[in-house]
Design a protein around this motif. Structure first.
Motif, PDB file in Angstrom:
ATOM      1  N   ASP A 198      47.234  47.968  22.431  1.00 46.93           N
ATOM      2  CA  ASP A 198      46.167  47.205  23.068  1.00 46.93           C
ATOM      3  C   ASP A 198      44.918  48.078  23.203  1.00 46.93           C
ATOM      4  O   ASP A 198      45.022  49.239  23.581  1.00 46.93           O
ATOM      5  N   LEU A 238      47.415  47.635  32.190  1.00 48.77           N
ATOM      6  CA  LEU A 238      47.021  46.281  31.832  1.00 48.77           C
ATOM      7  C   LEU A 238      47.246  45.259  32.946  1.00 48.77           C
ATOM      8  O   LEU A 238      46.927  44.082  32.774  1.00 48.77           O
ATOM      9  N   LEU A 294      43.096  39.633  26.785  1.00 51.23           N
ATOM     10  CA  LEU A 294      44.081  40.542  26.221  1.00 51.23           C
ATOM     11  C   LEU A 294      44.991  39.881  25.188  1.00 51.23           C
ATOM     12  O   LEU A 294      45.861  40.529  24.650  1.00 51.23           O
TER      13      LEU A 294
END
Length: 98
Positions: free
Chosen positions: A21, A86, A97
């Protein structure tokens, strides 16, 4: 700042290629660079703080070493458990995301 721009630009495609990510990648990079600012041999923030306080770097290193282990633990937790980083972005804007 140059390290973030240079290293980030070079490693970002690699991180993207392995499915990391981008927010997680950025946080790992920022925390590792912050770790590098207080550790020898370069440790710019450590050198500036010692200069302002008027003390030797060797004396400050003894006290700084106490903080290096928790800093390393936080960096390891961020790397191993991406959900630590996150969690807040998922709460605020989960569509970002995905």
């Amino acid at each position: 700042m140059p390290a973030i721009i240079i290293v980030g630009a070079i490693l970002q495609p690699l991180a993207q290629g392995v499915g990391m990510d981008p927010v997680h990648f950025a946080m790992v990079g920022i925390v590792s660079l912050a770790f590098g600012l207080v550790t020898p041999p370069y440790g710019l923030c450590l050198m500036i703080a010692c200069s302002v306080a008027g003390m030797r770097i060797g004396d400050a290193l003894r006290d700084t070493c106490i903080m290096l282990l928790p800093m390393l633990a936080v960096l390891a937790a961020i790397i191993v458990f991406p959900q630590v980083v996150l969690f807040l972005p998922n709460m605020i804007s989960p569509e970002f995301l995905r």
